[in-house]
Write a protein that holds these residues in place. Structure first.
Motif, PDB file in Angstrom:
ATOM      1  N   ILE A 224      -5.072  -4.617  -4.367  1.00 25.84           N
ATOM      2  CA  ILE A 224      -4.818  -6.010  -4.753  1.00 25.84           C
ATOM      3  C   ILE A 224      -3.534  -6.507  -4.095  1.00 25.84           C
ATOM      4  CG2 ILE A 224      -4.242  -7.535  -6.696  1.00 25.84           C
ATOM      5  CD1 ILE A 224      -6.142  -5.777  -8.392  1.00 25.84           C
ATOM      6  N   GLU A 225      -2.555  -5.597  -4.024  1.00 22.26           N
ATOM      7  CA  GLU A 225      -1.284  -5.971  -3.408  1.00 22.26           C
ATOM      8  C   GLU A 225      -1.377  -6.019  -1.885  1.00 22.26           C
ATOM      9  OE1 GLU A 225       1.312  -3.083  -5.078  1.00 22.26           O
ATOM     10  OE2 GLU A 225       1.713  -4.277  -6.887  1.00 22.26           O
ATOM     11  N   GLY A 226      -2.559  -5.704  -1.369  1.00 18.87           N
ATOM     12  CA  GLY A 226      -2.770  -5.806   0.065  1.00 18.87           C
ATOM     13  C   GLY A 226      -2.391  -4.562   0.834  1.00 18.87           C
ATOM     14  N   LYS A 227      -2.120  -3.471   0.136  1.00 21.59           N
ATOM     15  CA  LYS A 227      -1.817  -2.229   0.833  1.00 21.59           C
ATOM     16  C   LYS A 227      -3.110  -1.458   1.030  1.00 21.59           C
ATOM     17  CE  LYS A 227       2.594  -2.301  -1.489  1.00 21.59           C
ATOM     18  NZ  LYS A 227       3.138  -1.966  -2.798  1.00 21.59           N
ATOM     19  N   SER A 228      -3.006  -0.371   1.726  1.00 23.33           N
ATOM     20  CA  SER A 228      -4.223   0.394   1.979  1.00 23.33           C
ATOM     21  C   SER A 228      -4.147   1.737   1.262  1.00 23.33           C
ATOM     22  CB  SER A 228      -4.416   0.606   3.480  1.00 23.33           C
ATOM     23  OG  SER A 228      -3.333   1.355   3.960  1.00 23.33           O
ATOM     24  N   VAL A 229      -5.309   2.278   0.942  1.00 22.38           N
ATOM     25  CA  VAL A 229      -5.361   3.595   0.304  1.00 22.38           C
ATOM     26  C   VAL A 229      -6.390   4.455   1.022  1.00 22.38           C
ATOM     27  CG1 VAL A 229      -4.640   2.853  -1.988  1.00 22.38           C
ATOM     28  CG2 VAL A 229      -7.052   2.748  -1.360  1.00 22.38           C
TER      29      VAL A 229
ATOM     30  N   THR B 283      -2.963  -5.670 -13.920  1.00 22.13           N
ATOM     31  CA  THR B 283      -2.779  -7.017 -14.467  1.00 22.13           C
ATOM     32  C   THR B 283      -1.568  -7.693 -13.839  1.00 22.13           C
ATOM     33  OG1 THR B 283      -3.424  -5.912 -16.496  1.00 22.13           O
ATOM     34  CG2 THR B 283      -2.965  -8.228 -16.660  1.00 22.13           C
ATOM     35  N   GLU B 284      -0.492  -6.932 -13.705  1.00 23.20           N
ATOM     36  CA  GLU B 284       0.714  -7.509 -13.090  1.00 23.20           C
ATOM     37  C   GLU B 284       0.440  -7.932 -11.650  1.00 23.20           C
ATOM     38  OE1 GLU B 284       3.791  -8.236 -14.468  1.00 23.20           O
ATOM     39  OE2 GLU B 284       2.577  -7.891 -16.242  1.00 23.20           O
ATOM     40  N   ALA B 285      -0.278  -7.081 -10.929  1.00 23.41           N
ATOM     41  CA  ALA B 285      -0.585  -7.398  -9.533  1.00 23.41           C
ATOM     42  C   ALA B 285      -1.427  -8.662  -9.448  1.00 23.41           C
ATOM     43  CB  ALA B 285      -1.314  -6.221  -8.884  1.00 23.41           C
ATOM     44  N   LEU B 286      -2.363  -8.820 -10.422  1.00 20.71           N
ATOM     45  CA  LEU B 286      -3.210 -10.009 -10.412  1.00 20.71           C
ATOM     46  C   LEU B 286      -2.396 -11.260 -10.742  1.00 20.71           C
ATOM     47  CD1 LEU B 286      -6.378  -8.566 -12.165  1.00 20.71           C
ATOM     48  CD2 LEU B 286      -6.230  -9.331  -9.798  1.00 20.71           C
ATOM     49  N   LYS B 287      -1.425 -11.089 -11.644  1.00 17.79           N
ATOM     50  CA  LYS B 287      -0.563 -12.213 -12.012  1.00 17.79           C
ATOM     51  C   LYS B 287       0.181 -12.724 -10.784  1.00 17.79           C
ATOM     52  CE  LYS B 287       0.623 -11.544 -16.776  1.00 17.79           C
ATOM     53  NZ  LYS B 287       1.541 -10.821 -17.624  1.00 17.79           N
ATOM     54  N   ALA B 288       0.579 -11.773  -9.946  1.00 14.49           N
ATOM     55  CA  ALA B 288       1.313 -12.144  -8.733  1.00 14.49           C
ATOM     56  C   ALA B 288       0.459 -13.002  -7.817  1.00 14.49           C
ATOM     57  CB  ALA B 288       1.776 -10.886  -8.011  1.00 14.49           C
ATOM     58  N   LEU B 289      -0.877 -12.899  -7.988  1.00 14.94           N
ATOM     59  CA  LEU B 289      -1.773 -13.726  -7.171  1.00 14.94           C
ATOM     60  C   LEU B 289      -2.046 -15.069  -7.840  1.00 14.94           C
ATOM     61  CD1 LEU B 289      -4.442 -11.084  -6.122  1.00 14.94           C
ATOM     62  CD2 LEU B 289      -2.561 -11.954  -4.765  1.00 14.94           C
ATOM     63  N   ALA B 290      -1.213 -15.397  -8.842  1.00 10.31           N
ATOM     64  CA  ALA B 290      -1.330 -16.676  -9.553  1.00 10.31           C
ATOM     65  C   ALA B 290      -2.682 -16.833 -10.227  1.00 10.31           C
ATOM     66  CB  ALA B 290      -1.060 -17.856  -8.606  1.00 10.31           C
ATOM     67  N   GLN B 291      -3.169 -15.734 -10.773  1.00  9.01           N
ATOM     68  CA  GLN B 291      -4.395 -15.819 -11.560  1.00  9.01           C
ATOM     69  C   GLN B 291      -4.035 -15.783 -13.027  1.00  9.01           C
ATOM     70  OE1 GLN B 291      -6.197 -12.351  -9.886  1.00  9.01           O
ATOM     71  NE2 GLN B 291      -7.837 -13.559  -8.995  1.00  9.01           N
ATOM     72  N   GLU B 292      -5.047 -15.862 -13.852  1.00  5.57           N
ATOM     73  CA  GLU B 292      -4.849 -15.785 -15.301  1.00  5.57           C
ATOM     74  C   GLU B 292      -5.480 -14.493 -15.805  1.00  5.57           C
ATOM     75  OE1 GLU B 292      -4.077 -18.231 -18.021  1.00  5.57           O
ATOM     76  OE2 GLU B 292      -2.752 -19.151 -16.553  1.00  5.57           O
ATOM     77  N   PRO B 293      -4.910 -13.358 -15.445  1.00  6.48           N
ATOM     78  CA  PRO B 293      -5.578 -12.115 -15.863  1.00  6.48           C
ATOM     79  C   PRO B 293      -5.316 -11.814 -17.337  1.00  6.48           C
ATOM     80  CG  PRO B 293      -3.556 -11.601 -14.718  1.00  6.48           C
ATOM     81  CD  PRO B 293      -3.647 -13.091 -14.755  1.00  6.48           C
ATOM     82  N   ASP B 294      -6.276 -11.144 -17.962  1.00 11.60           N
ATOM     83  CA  ASP B 294      -6.108 -10.699 -19.339  1.00 11.60           C
ATOM     84  C   ASP B 294      -6.093  -9.186 -19.369  1.00 11.60           C
ATOM     85  OD1 ASP B 294      -5.935 -12.865 -21.217  1.00 11.60           O
ATOM     86  OD2 ASP B 294      -7.913 -13.462 -20.501  1.00 11.60           O
ATOM     87  N   LEU B 295      -5.245  -8.652 -20.237  1.00 12.92           N
ATOM     88  CA  LEU B 295      -5.201  -7.210 -20.430  1.00 12.92           C
ATOM     89  C   LEU B 295      -5.578  -6.938 -21.881  1.00 12.92           C
ATOM     90  CD1 LEU B 295      -4.418  -4.329 -19.514  1.00 12.92           C
ATOM     91  CD2 LEU B 295      -2.089  -4.833 -20.247  1.00 12.92           C
TER      92      LEU B 295
END
Lengths: 911, 171
Positions: free
Chosen positions: A465-470, A514-526
């Protein structure tokens, strides 16, 4: 808001409604069967016919089905037109042709939607003289009775069971007037939501089997608003009592949580309240192990003496109410108080509360869950740990079909249309779990692995999500990539995890996503699940002692007395440690509802009231504080645990004590300060100052039910500090909907009358108070990148000792402590099970159905488990169903085949 | 004026009528079979309890003096585990009899319900249940109801077709 004209009168109705919903919302009685607010319309029963007119000059109009016709501005219809009335009368007469002469011996009688609709339509005498069609019934398990003759073919059961709850073993079979709703062969209904068939069926085809055993009509039940004690979801229930026995649990509508449905643990798991194991009197454990019953005053005096003279510790419980836990903490002091979690669970509960409360956003309600557009289940097997959530996630998976319906101009209530248009399209749901879950069928992709590996994969998703690779192998990569993409492209993504795996890394991983999704300006729920009904409450009422330090204090003699509140310590710590601690203590005071191993070692046993016999509040996974009200007065010397602990005396009544407990608690624990808002009085909450009657207006037998004891009717006991009265007198009509002990409206005797309590059919309850939430300080957890991905372990390779690594798995029937005392639950749960990898099973020379026991004696001594070989279980790990005993997650244990194990004969069909 | 004379004349005529007073209890008055006196529970023509504990009598009772609890027997019949009438409250209105769908509860011409002790007015099932059919000799609810009991399967009740063959594909 379009305006429509019904019988020459103008009404404003909600946009997008169908005519039936609009009529019901405006208080116009229109009979129906197949429509259900949660399931929409299919137009199967033809009962809600109305006349629709072309324009104001049209005299004749045409008959349309109310449930299948959308409202539109200026629409003119008639409910009372002669041809509509005659049409509806004919339909009900046809539906009744084959209906048996069963009402007196039918469990639905008196709360039957078919009875209501027949009366509403005016069909009073039978003209048909021909023979009635009959069907053979099926055995459907310990929960549900089947009486197929009563069916009117509305299709609600299969629409609920298959379409809504995802069941596969209930079908509409046969053709023409031979339609049969049942299984292909008799057998236990597999879905854990089968109990809702009782409420969904408009007549008596599916009825509540345990309730039927000692049946009572709806009008004779005494009820109060309550909360389910089965798990931390906190579904609202309406328990019914008669003659001092808890008879049944019905669903109580709450728009935000359970809406119309409960799980079977909640509906059928309360039999323990009446069980033979119930403790009804206080008593002393004598030297020889016998139990000497003492009276209430004596017990209170002894308890007071023990408290005065000894050095105490108190052990609370996540299944006891906030009041009880706080009362104990106040008695012994924070320094001597243990919240009652196992040492493995306690830090996880703290962490989960912090993660789901402290980040500025509360965990989502189930209503919000149903609106999510991408879901990731990380480690939590919700079907077994929070079943009602699993039912909501099924609805979430249909969101894409609702989205597709919009552009195609299909109204959302047009159930068949919405489903047909979407075909098999599902909202993305990704699940990583230890064993396959019962949500597999709605999962876009799922993976079964170990808890450590689940956390690892969760962290990989964060990275993506943060755009890194695994770097991962192909199958894992597909899962991780799919989940990351789905979450990233969603606007309301939802991450579900929980404490059940007893693994901190999994919780961290879920929060990081969830934190990573928040950084994408979404409305994530945990959403983090908890194990027990008041886990959150018990977690917030902190104590200085951990379970082991509490037990150690007893063992080494630094304190000599333990007060154990509604907690079986043998489920919370190793048995020999508990046994040693309890025998080292000079006094053990045990308060509980049913007998358990801890009480066997208690020197003073005090009978605690169950949820139905007292008031209290519990805090659910969202942090929502909910009050359950006393349904009936307990028998014997049973008293609320908080009343025992706070030492009720002649000077202070129970209600005063409880009020003081709540206010003290609110002062001492700032996070619980809002609990004082829970207490509602009839005068404040309703339009009238009259009390809300717990009994129905038709409650019978008042002058006879106690006449065998005394012919002098006792004065009804007063309930000063609650909005309810223990009588049939009062005002139930003008009260807020969320305080309704039962639903009943003129002409609507069945549970379908809940519509009459709603502002809009299928919407919020009229006059409901705002929910009370605990307040939590900003999070103190720093989401360090502590997961396995950042360390060395990938979780895939076995590391550790010899033997097999224990992983906790759960069963909706049996894992919960109290409901497991109910006989129907035991029948459904079967034997305690252990899941093994085929390789491990081979090494142990066992196959599915054989028995295994722990060879390391300290864990679950004397207990053997039924083997379930599953290729999904990772090699080197065993899934042990949580239940009667303490199982240290992550421990390495050796197992031996139980040679004395009696295999159960394989069931082919059960008749 | 005329009315006064007529009334006086009628009263005068009564001097020559037979006395209606009877020497109770030496002489018992005639009670019509439909008189509403002491309540009984009857049995069906097969000798089984008629009461299916549907609770309709209890809910119809205006003074709430009937209490009962349903249970069921091995053969599938519903019957009351206990059935209690508090006759010290009963007003003998007969609403229970009217409500009863199985003719189980019936009122009898026995009106002699006096007791020295009030608790003796509380009748349990053993005091209420008689061995006969009462006023309705023929009716048996279980022969009409669709619910199965031992010896009466699906399709055996009055006006029932044999159980449907669900597997049939015939039109």
């Amino acid at each position: 808001m379009p305006k429509i004209i019904i019988d020459n009168k103008e009404y404003e109705v909600a946009d997008g409604d169908n005519l039936l919903q609009a009529c019901l919302s405006r208080g116009i009685d229109l009979p129906y069967f197949c429509w259900h607010p949660a399931m929409g319309s299919v137009g199967a029963c033809r009962q809600c016919a109305v006349v629709q007119y072309q324009d104001e000059n049209d005299e004749r109009g045409r008959i349309v089905m109310g449930c299948m016709t959308p409202v539109s501005e200026g629409l003119r219809i008639s409910v009372d037109a002669n041809n509509a009335v005659n049409f509806r009368a004919s339909v009900i007469e046809w539906l009744m042709l084959n209906h048996p002469h069963d009402c007196p011996v039918c469990e639905e009688g008196g709360e039957c939607h078919l009875q209501d609709m027949t009366v509403m339509t005016g069909h009073t005498s039978r003209r048909y003289t021909g023979k009635k069609r009959t069907f053979e019934n099926q055995y459907l398990g310990p929960f549900i009775n089947h009486e197929m003759n009563r069916c009117i073919t509305c299709y609600r059961c299969v629409r609920y069971y298959k379409d809504y709850a995802g069941g596969t073993d209930l079908q509409a079979l046969g053709s023409r007037n031979r339609m049969y709703f049942g299984r292909t062969e008799p057998g236990v209904l597999e879905s854990e939501f089968s109990g809702n068939l009782v409420e969904v069926c408009p007549t008596g085809v599916f009825t509540n089997k345990p309730f039927s055993e000692s049946y009572t009509r709806k009008w004779d039940l005494q009820s109060a608003p309550s909360v389910c004690m089965g798990c931390a979801v906190g579904c609202n229930t309406s328990p019914g009592e008669r003659y001092g026995n808890l008879k049944r649990i019905q669903n109580r509508y709450n728009e935000d949580i359970n809406s119309y449905f409960l799980c079977d643990r909640g509906r059928f798991g309360s039999g323990y309240v009446n069980s033979e194991k119930r403790i009804r009197n206080a008593g002393l454990r004598c030297e020889d192990g016998s139990f000497e019953i003492i009276d209430k005053t004596d017990a209170l005096n002894r308890f007071a003496a023990i408290v005065k003279d000894n050095k105490l510790i108190g052990i609370g419980s996540p299944r006891a109410s906030v009041e009880s836990n706080y009362a104990l903490r106040a008695l012994v002091g924070e320094a001597n108080y243990c919240a009652g979690f196992s040492d493995a669970e306690a830090p996880l509960v703290d962490l989960a509360i912090d993660l789901s409360q402290g980040h500025g956003k509360r965990a989502p309600t189930l209503k919000r869950v149903e609106a999510a557009d991408a879901v990731l289940l990380l480690g939590e097997d919700v079907s077994n740990t929070a079943p009602r959530l699993a039912l909501s996630l099924r609805q979430t998976s249909r969101n894409v079909s609702k989205e597709m319906a919009g552009p195609a101009s299909i109204p959302l209530w047009q159930d068949a249309g919405v489903r047909g248009h979407a075909q098999s399209a599902l909202t993305p749901v990704y699940s990583a779990s230890v064993l396959p879950t019962r949500l597999e069928d709605i999962c876009t992709d799922s993976i079964c692995t170990t808890p450590e590996r689940i956390a690892y994969l969760g962290n990989c998703i964060t990275q993506l999500i943060e755009g890194k690779s695994v770097e991962l192998d192909e199958a894992d990569m597909a899962f991780v990539n799919g989940a990351a993409q789905a979450l990233k492209s969603a606007s309301n993504p939802l991450v579900v995890s929980g404490t059940s795996l007893l693994n901190e890394a999994v919780l961290h991983a879920a929060a990081q996503i969830t934190e990573a999704l928040k950084a994408l300006a979404q409305e994530p729920d945990l959403l983090l699940c908890f194990a027990e009904v008041n886990s959150v409450g018990a977690g917030l009422i902190t104590g200085a002692l951990s379970m082991h330090s509490a037990l150690k204090k007893l063992t080494d003699g630094s304190v000599d007395t333990a007060i154990v509140l509604e907690n079986d310590l043998y489920r919370r710590a190793e048995s020999e440690k508990v046994a040693a601690a309890l025998s080292a203590a000079s006094q053990v005071v045990g308060l509980d509802v049913v007998e358990n191993a801890t009480l066997e070692q208690a020197t003073l046993v005090l009978p605690a009231a169950s949820f139905a016999e007292t008031e209290g509040c519990c805090i659910n996974y969202e942090g929502r504080a909910q009050q359950f009200y006393q349904v009936y007065e307990p028998q014997g010397d049973i008293m609320a645990a908080w009343a025992w602990v706070a030492g009720i005396s002649k000077e202070s009544t129970e209600t005063d004590v409880r009020e003081k407990l709540i206010s003290d608690c609110a002062i001492e624990l700032p996070c619980l300060s809002r609990l004082t808002h829970l207490n509602r009085m009839a005068g404040q909450s309703g339009r009238t100052a009259a009390k809300i009657p717990r009994q129905t207006h038709r409650f019978s037998g008042r002058t006879a039910m106690n006449a065998n004891v005394s012919v002098h009717e006792p004065r009804t006991s007063e309930d000063v500090n609650s909005p309810f009265s223990f009588s049939m007198e009062g005002d139930s009509a003008a009260q807020p909907g969320d305080l309704a002990p039962y639903v009943w409206a003129p002409g609507w005797n069945s549970n379908q009358s809940v519509t009459q309590y709603q502002e809009h059919a299928g919407g919020a309850l009229r006059g409901a108070a705002d929910a009370v939430f605990v307040s939590h300080a900003a999070s103190t957890t720093t989401l360090e990148k502590t997961g396995p991905i950042f360390g060395k372990a990938s979780g895939k390779v076995r590391e550790g000792g010899a033997g097999l690594c224990l992983v906790p798995v759960y069963c909706v029937f049996g894992s919960d402590e109290l409901s497991a005392h109910t006989s129907e639950m035991q029948a459904r749960a079967g034997r305690a099970r252990i899941s093994l990898n085929p390789q491990d099973a081979k090494a142990l020379h066992v196959k599915t159905g054989d028995g295994l026991y722990c060879s390391t004696g300290e864990i679950t001594p004397g207990q053997s488990y039924e083997v379930l070989v599953s290729a999904s279980m990772q090699q080197g790990f065993v899934g042990l169903v949580q239940g009667a005993a303490y199982l240290p997650a992550g421990a390495w244990v050796s197992f031996v085949r139980d040679e004395n194990w009696a295999r159960q004969p394989e069931v082919i069909a059960r008749g | 004026m005329w009315s006064h004379i007529k009334t006086t004349w009628l009263v005068f005529l009564h001097l020559f009528k037979r006395n209606e007073t009877v020497q109770y209890p030496e002489e018992m008055p005639y009670m019509a079979p439909r008189y509403r006196g002491r309540i009984i529970l009857t049995r069906d023509p097969d000798g089984e309890e008629r009461c299916v504990s549907c609770n309709l009598c209890a809910v119809a009772c205006p003074v709430d003096c009937i209490a009962l609890q349903k249970t069921s027997s091995e053969d599938g019949r519903w019957y009351p585990e206990f059935f209690r009438i508090n006759f010290s409250r009963c007003i003998l209105c007969g609403m229970c009899e009217e409500a009863c769908p199985t003719y189980a509860i019936q009122l009898t011409p026995d009106f002699e319900l006096a007791e020295y002790e009030r608790p003796n007015m509380v009748y349990e099932k053993e005091h209420l249940l008689i061995d006969g059919v009462g006023k309705y000799p023929d009716y048996s609810f279980w022969r009409v109801a669709g619910k199965t009991i031992a010896g009466k399967g699906k399709g055996d009740a009055r006006n029932e077709l044999p159980p449907t063959e669900v597997h049939s594909l015939l039109p």
